[in-house]
Design a protein around this motif. Structure first.
Motif, PDB file in Angstrom:
ATOM      1  N   THR A 117      -5.305   6.689 -24.847  1.00 31.89           N
ATOM      2  CA  THR A 117      -4.745   6.520 -26.189  1.00 31.89           C
ATOM      3  C   THR A 117      -5.750   5.831 -27.114  1.00 31.89           C
ATOM      4  O   THR A 117      -5.894   6.204 -28.276  1.00 31.89           O
ATOM      5  CB  THR A 117      -3.452   5.697 -26.125  1.00 31.89           C
ATOM      6  N   LEU A 118      -6.454   4.828 -26.585  1.00 31.37           N
ATOM      7  CA  LEU A 118      -7.467   4.134 -27.377  1.00 31.37           C
ATOM      8  C   LEU A 118      -8.540   5.111 -27.841  1.00 31.37           C
ATOM      9  O   LEU A 118      -8.919   5.120 -29.019  1.00 31.37           O
ATOM     10  CB  LEU A 118      -8.094   3.017 -26.539  1.00 31.37           C
ATOM     11  N   MET A 119      -9.021   5.942 -26.939  1.00 28.86           N
ATOM     12  CA  MET A 119     -10.055   6.918 -27.287  1.00 28.86           C
ATOM     13  C   MET A 119      -9.539   7.943 -28.288  1.00 28.86           C
ATOM     14  O   MET A 119     -10.245   8.341 -29.222  1.00 28.86           O
ATOM     15  CB  MET A 119     -10.545   7.618 -26.009  1.00 28.86           C
ATOM     16  N   MET A 120      -8.294   8.355 -28.115  1.00 33.23           N
ATOM     17  CA  MET A 120      -7.709   9.327 -29.035  1.00 33.23           C
ATOM     18  C   MET A 120      -7.653   8.773 -30.452  1.00 33.23           C
ATOM     19  O   MET A 120      -7.979   9.463 -31.430  1.00 33.23           O
ATOM     20  CB  MET A 120      -6.317   9.731 -28.556  1.00 33.23           C
ATOM     21  N   HIS A 121      -7.273   7.515 -30.565  1.00 29.24           N
ATOM     22  CA  HIS A 121      -7.191   6.915 -31.889  1.00 29.24           C
ATOM     23  C   HIS A 121      -8.569   6.605 -32.459  1.00 29.24           C
ATOM     24  O   HIS A 121      -8.764   6.645 -33.675  1.00 29.24           O
ATOM     25  CB  HIS A 121      -6.307   5.672 -31.855  1.00 29.24           C
ATOM     26  N   PHE A 122      -9.526   6.323 -31.606  1.00 25.65           N
ATOM     27  CA  PHE A 122     -10.903   6.167 -32.066  1.00 25.65           C
ATOM     28  C   PHE A 122     -11.376   7.459 -32.727  1.00 25.65           C
ATOM     29  O   PHE A 122     -11.907   7.444 -33.846  1.00 25.65           O
ATOM     30  CB  PHE A 122     -11.814   5.806 -30.891  1.00 25.65           C
ATOM     31  N   CYS A 123     -11.165   8.584 -32.053  1.00 25.07           N
ATOM     32  CA  CYS A 123     -11.550   9.881 -32.622  1.00 25.07           C
ATOM     33  C   CYS A 123     -10.731  10.182 -33.873  1.00 25.07           C
ATOM     34  O   CYS A 123     -11.234  10.781 -34.833  1.00 25.07           O
ATOM     35  CB  CYS A 123     -11.365  10.986 -31.592  1.00 25.07           C
ATOM     36  N   GLY A 124      -9.453   9.764 -33.864  1.00 29.66           N
ATOM     37  CA  GLY A 124      -8.609   9.973 -35.031  1.00 29.66           C
ATOM     38  C   GLY A 124      -9.128   9.241 -36.249  1.00 29.66           C
ATOM     39  O   GLY A 124      -9.062   9.753 -37.377  1.00 29.66           O
ATOM     40  N   GLU A 125      -9.681   8.038 -36.054  1.00 27.92           N
ATOM     41  CA  GLU A 125     -10.236   7.283 -37.178  1.00 27.92           C
ATOM     42  C   GLU A 125     -11.462   7.990 -37.742  1.00 27.92           C
ATOM     43  O   GLU A 125     -11.666   8.051 -38.965  1.00 27.92           O
ATOM     44  CB  GLU A 125     -10.605   5.862 -36.735  1.00 27.92           C
ATOM     45  N   ILE A 126     -12.288   8.535 -36.864  1.00 34.14           N
ATOM     46  CA  ILE A 126     -13.460   9.289 -37.325  1.00 34.14           C
ATOM     47  C   ILE A 126     -13.021  10.501 -38.134  1.00 34.14           C
ATOM     48  O   ILE A 126     -13.532  10.777 -39.225  1.00 34.14           O
ATOM     49  CB  ILE A 126     -14.324   9.735 -36.122  1.00 34.14           C
ATOM     50  N   ARG A 127     -12.045  11.223 -37.613  1.00 32.47           N
ATOM     51  CA  ARG A 127     -11.573  12.421 -38.311  1.00 32.47           C
ATOM     52  C   ARG A 127     -10.939  12.060 -39.652  1.00 32.47           C
ATOM     53  O   ARG A 127     -11.200  12.714 -40.665  1.00 32.47           O
ATOM     54  CB  ARG A 127     -10.577  13.171 -37.422  1.00 32.47           C
ATOM     55  N   LEU A 128     -10.141  11.008 -39.675  1.00 28.97           N
ATOM     56  CA  LEU A 128      -9.477  10.623 -40.916  1.00 28.97           C
ATOM     57  C   LEU A 128     -10.486  10.147 -41.953  1.00 28.97           C
ATOM     58  O   LEU A 128     -10.316  10.401 -43.153  1.00 28.97           O
ATOM     59  CB  LEU A 128      -8.441   9.532 -40.629  1.00 28.97           C
ATOM     60  N   ASN A 129     -11.515   9.457 -41.507  1.00 32.56           N
ATOM     61  CA  ASN A 129     -12.590   9.056 -42.426  1.00 32.56           C
ATOM     62  C   ASN A 129     -13.168  10.272 -43.138  1.00 32.56           C
ATOM     63  O   ASN A 129     -13.372  10.254 -44.360  1.00 32.56           O
ATOM     64  CB  ASN A 129     -13.689   8.321 -41.645  1.00 32.56           C
ATOM     65  N   GLU A 155     -11.027   3.343 -42.516  1.00 33.57           N
ATOM     66  CA  GLU A 155     -10.877   4.111 -41.277  1.00 33.57           C
ATOM     67  C   GLU A 155     -12.161   4.048 -40.454  1.00 33.57           C
ATOM     68  O   GLU A 155     -12.118   3.960 -39.220  1.00 33.57           O
ATOM     69  CB  GLU A 155     -10.519   5.570 -41.584  1.00 33.57           C
ATOM     70  N   ALA A 156     -13.314   4.095 -41.121  1.00 33.24           N
ATOM     71  CA  ALA A 156     -14.584   3.997 -40.403  1.00 33.24           C
ATOM     72  C   ALA A 156     -14.712   2.638 -39.717  1.00 33.24           C
ATOM     73  O   ALA A 156     -15.159   2.541 -38.567  1.00 33.24           O
ATOM     74  CB  ALA A 156     -15.748   4.223 -41.364  1.00 33.24           C
ATOM     75  N   ARG A 157     -14.317   1.573 -40.412  1.00 33.93           N
ATOM     76  CA  ARG A 157     -14.379   0.236 -39.818  1.00 33.93           C
ATOM     77  C   ARG A 157     -13.421   0.107 -38.640  1.00 33.93           C
ATOM     78  O   ARG A 157     -13.733  -0.534 -37.635  1.00 33.93           O
ATOM     79  CB  ARG A 157     -14.088  -0.825 -40.879  1.00 33.93           C
ATOM     80  N   HIS A 158     -12.244   0.718 -38.760  1.00 38.29           N
ATOM     81  CA  HIS A 158     -11.297   0.683 -37.651  1.00 38.29           C
ATOM     82  C   HIS A 158     -11.877   1.397 -36.422  1.00 38.29           C
ATOM     83  O   HIS A 158     -11.714   0.938 -35.285  1.00 38.29           O
ATOM     84  CB  HIS A 158      -9.980   1.344 -38.047  1.00 38.29           C
ATOM     85  N   GLY A 159     -12.545   2.517 -36.660  1.00 42.16           N
ATOM     86  CA  GLY A 159     -13.196   3.218 -35.562  1.00 42.16           C
ATOM     87  C   GLY A 159     -14.226   2.337 -34.876  1.00 42.16           C
ATOM     88  O   GLY A 159     -14.334   2.309 -33.649  1.00 42.16           O
ATOM     89  N   GLY A 160     -14.983   1.577 -35.686  1.00 43.56           N
ATOM     90  CA  GLY A 160     -15.969   0.664 -35.123  1.00 43.56           C
ATOM     91  C   GLY A 160     -15.326  -0.416 -34.275  1.00 43.56           C
ATOM     92  O   GLY A 160     -15.866  -0.811 -33.229  1.00 43.56           O
ATOM     93  N   ALA A 161     -14.166  -0.902 -34.709  1.00 49.36           N
ATOM     94  CA  ALA A 161     -13.452  -1.925 -33.937  1.00 49.36           C
ATOM     95  C   ALA A 161     -12.955  -1.342 -32.616  1.00 49.36           C
ATOM     96  O   ALA A 161     -13.067  -1.985 -31.549  1.00 49.36           O
ATOM     97  CB  ALA A 161     -12.282  -2.468 -34.754  1.00 49.36           C
ATOM     98  N   TYR A 162     -12.404  -0.141 -32.658  1.00 51.91           N
ATOM     99  CA  TYR A 162     -11.959   0.500 -31.420  1.00 51.91           C
ATOM    100  C   TYR A 162     -13.134   0.683 -30.453  1.00 51.91           C
ATOM    101  O   TYR A 162     -12.985   0.522 -29.235  1.00 51.91           O
ATOM    102  CB  TYR A 162     -11.316   1.852 -31.718  1.00 51.91           C
TER     103      TYR A 162
END
Length: 284
Positions: A117-129, A155-162
């Protein structure tokens, strides 16, 4: 613990809805009803950070560090919904989502493996960015262009945090984490092979509610996302390549191995799965 450092870094770049949004630059001649409707749908979609947070807190009950970070993530994601609704309230009030429409995207997600789930949301943040950057280019009204630019940066910063939490998991869990991250990375970087956009809000998450168990299926217009991407903001192959390249770049950083394609990442996944199986087969 990552939470104190992440809180401090995100606090330093947090934007203010009253002073950082150029409300006085609004140009009504450059906002159509069609555009306002897309803003409305995005506002409702962003509201789904609420059930996602409930899922994260439930499935990561043993990780207080990550759950504490959710306080920051949840606040900033709900702020995205709020700023989009504030834009509509000021300039197109007839398009402001109702409380019922917002509440409809709050439903329970089935338990799932926390690392996947963590990885899925990491990719989701990249896509949403990238979706929001593309939307900013599509819009012509100055204020909403700036809003989409600002929230895309969040969203990019959130991806970095994940990604920081994923690195932590590699240290603590090892190959089990590598296998989980590589598996979802291959899936989320293979969007061209699927009929629907691959994002957490477009994936089935509650078997008992199927097929109405995606966030997008519970919007007032369930077909909106594909129409927004394909017919309106024109999120084409060039944009999709940027998403895939970004996922592969981050996987290369995470695993300290260069991946030039999804196929190379999948070969790495198979290596890890084989290594895990061999380790588990060894006698104690």
């Amino acid at each position: 613990m990552l939470y104190p450092e992440l809180f401090k870094s995100l606090e330093q770049v947090r934007w203010n809805m009253e002073t950082d949004i150029p409300w006085d630059q609004f140009d009504g001649s450059k906002l159509t009803d069609e555009q306002a409707q897309t803003i409305r749908m995005n506002a409702i979609t962003e509201w789904s950070a609420l059930p996602a947070t409930e899922m994260f807190l439930r499935d990561n009950r043993d990780d207080s560090d990550f759950c504490a970070f959710m306080s920051v993530w949840f606040f900033e994601e709900q702020k995205h919904s709020l700023v989009l609704m504030e834009y509509l309230r000021r300039f197109k009030p007839e398009f402001v989502p109702t409380e019922e429409e917002l509440h409809n995207v709050r439903f329970e997600f089935d338990p799932a493996p926390a690392l996947e789930t963590l990885m899925m949301h990491f990719c989701g943040e990249i896509r949403l960015n990238h979706w929001y950057r593309c939307a900013s280019e599509w819009h012509t009204e100055p204020v909403i262009k700036q809003i989409y630019k600002i929230i895309s940066q969040d969203e990019a910063r959130h991806g970095g945090a994940y990604l920081r939490y994923m690195k932590k998991a590699l240290i603590e869990v090892g190959d089990s984490a590598r296998a989980a991250f590589a598996k979802i990375g291959v899936l989320m970087a293979s969007a061209r092979r699927t009929e629907k956009p691959l994002h957490p809000t477009n994936l089935h998450v509650n078997q008992s509610l199927f097929p109405n168990d995606t966030v997008q299926s519970r919007l007032p217009d369930p077909e909106w996302l594909e129409r927004w991407l394909d017919g309106q903001i024109k999120f084409d192959g060039e944009w999709e390549k940027k998403v895939v390249d970004r996922i592969l770049h981050n996987m290369s950083l995470l695993f300290e191995r260069t991946f030039g394609s999804v196929q190379e990442l999948n070969r790495y996944r198979k290596e890890i799965v084989t290594r895990l199986a061999a380790t588990q087969a060894q006698p104690a």
